[in-house]
Design a protein around this motif. Structure first.
Motif, PDB file in Angstrom:
ATOM      1  N   GLY A 128       8.136  24.313  -0.736  1.00 62.97           N
ATOM      2  CA  GLY A 128       7.832  24.184   0.676  1.00 62.97           C
ATOM      3  C   GLY A 128       8.219  25.450   1.417  1.00 62.97           C
ATOM      4  O   GLY A 128       8.540  26.474   0.802  1.00 62.97           O
ATOM      5  N   GLN A 147       8.740  16.508  -2.871  1.00 65.30           N
ATOM      6  CA  GLN A 147       8.118  17.380  -1.871  1.00 65.30           C
ATOM      7  C   GLN A 147       6.719  16.907  -1.512  1.00 65.30           C
ATOM      8  O   GLN A 147       6.322  16.894  -0.340  1.00 65.30           O
ATOM      9  N   ARG A 187       5.593  15.708   2.230  1.00 68.48           N
ATOM     10  CA  ARG A 187       4.516  16.408   2.936  1.00 68.48           C
ATOM     11  C   ARG A 187       3.373  15.471   3.309  1.00 68.48           C
ATOM     12  O   ARG A 187       2.687  15.702   4.313  1.00 68.48           O
ATOM     13  N   PRO A 211       4.442  17.216   7.157  1.00 68.79           N
ATOM     14  CA  PRO A 211       4.182  18.536   6.565  1.00 68.79           C
ATOM     15  C   PRO A 211       5.322  19.534   6.731  1.00 68.79           C
ATOM     16  O   PRO A 211       5.482  20.424   5.883  1.00 68.79           O
ATOM     17  N   ARG A 212       6.112  19.409   7.782  1.00 67.79           N
ATOM     18  CA  ARG A 212       7.196  20.369   8.002  1.00 67.79           C
ATOM     19  C   ARG A 212       8.446  19.913   7.248  1.00 67.79           C
ATOM     20  O   ARG A 212       9.471  19.560   7.838  1.00 67.79           O
ATOM     21  N   SER A 213       8.338  19.921   5.936  1.00 62.44           N
ATOM     22  CA  SER A 213       9.461  19.501   5.096  1.00 62.44           C
ATOM     23  C   SER A 213       9.533  20.411   3.873  1.00 62.44           C
ATOM     24  O   SER A 213       8.547  21.036   3.482  1.00 62.44           O
TER      25      SER A 213
END
Length: 319
Positions: free
Chosen positions: A108, A141, A145, A149-151
């Motif tokens: 990520g 992951q 996501r 998505p901001r992980s």
């Protein structure tokens, strides 16, 4: 009251049983002994080195370790190292190919992530078994996501894990060494990632012993212990963290059979899923010891929800 002649051998048998079973902690299949191969020294970074600088230098170090393994006539180790490069796309904050090896990989984008999970592995996690560890990190992951998505996920093989068949797996020595490395790494993440990102520690089996000794700052909001043999602490309140402490165990996890004793420095005491420990319970489904991060499992879904803060299946903290 003095122990009776009958109770003394019973206690002794319990201690021996605890040692024998705990010696299997973490993975049901022991990894082969790692080959002794040459490798370059790990890159030393300045405190202000950026994530991208670390990725570039660590990947170059990894490639050089693979070439040196080939030159030393160790094609199996070389193949495993080349696989770790992921075709040149892998992002390692650090890498050390010496001995059993250490590696810290990011899945990520740390720059944009506001939810970061740090995975802490247990026994027999080495460069030779790294793909198994990475597969779980990748599954998490992808699950994160899909919803957020901001992980990002960090696969933190930052300490020398004990061997499953060894005396080190019975004690907290390796865990204490791991905690001394994990605590500053978490602080480093504060500088490398987004300033407002919340961190979660996900700690598997012997990795839960590491996490239980790691002092955490306020950005670590959650600590999940799963497949744990115990932490060495009697209660969650004794852990050096202000994070919410979660505990779960799969229905088919053999670690449930481990005697939760601590005698003469051996073993890890109270079972984290015991109500007496005081952790928040999460639903770990029906899986086995190596299934917690398997795609499609209840345990993976629960751990993702802990990381995202969307409310894992839970009971209230239990006193």
């Amino acid at each position: 009251m003095p122990l009776s002649a009958h109770s003394r051998p019973v206690r002794l048998r319990r201690a021996l049983l605890a040692g024998l079973i705990t010696a299997s902690v973490v993975l049901p299949v022991s990894a082969a002994a790692p080959p002794q191969v040459p490798a370059p020294a790990a890159v030393r970074f300045s405190a202000d080195a950026s994530a991208s600088e670390r990725y570039t230098a660590s990947l170059a170090n990894l490639r050089e370790a693979a070439r040196m393994a080939e030159g030393a006539g160790r094609p199996e180790r070389a193949a495993k190292l080349w696989a770790m490069t992921a075709g040149g796309a892998a992002r390692f904050l650090s890498f050390d190919g010496r001995g059993t090896g250490r590696a810290v990989e990011v899945l990520g984008d740390l720059d944009t992530a506001d939810r970061i999970a740090v995975l802490v592995p247990g026994s027999d996690t080495t460069l030779d078994t790294y793909q198994r560890f990475r597969a779980g990190a990748l599954a998490l992951q992808q699950r994160l996501r899909a919803e957020h998505p901001r992980s990002a996920v960090v696969a933190w093989l930052g300490y020398d894990t004990p061997g499953t068949v060894s005396t080190t797996v019975l004690t907290t020595d390796r865990a204490e060494d791991g905690a001394r490395k994990l605590a500053p790494f978490l602080e480093q993440l504060r500088r490398l990632g987004g300033s407002d990102a919340r961190l979660s520690l996900l700690c598997h089996s012997y990795g839960s012993v590491v996490c239980a000794r790691t002092g955490t700052g306020p950005r670590v909001t959650d600590m999940a212990l799963y497949g744990s043999p115990g932490t060495g602490a009697d209660t969650a309140a004794q852990l050096p963290t202000e994070a919410r402490v979660w505990a779960g165990r799969g229905g088919d996890d053999w670690i449930a059979q481990v005697p939760h004793l601590r005698i003469a420095g051996l073993g890890f005491g109270t079972d984290p899923v015991d109500p007496a420990f005081g952790a928040r319970a999460f639903d770990a489904g029906a899986g086995g010891h190596s299934d917690y991060l398997r795609p499609g499992t209840t345990s993976l879904d629960s751990l993702a929800r802990i990381v995202l803060g969307t409310g894992a299946p839970t009971e209230a903290p239990r006193a």
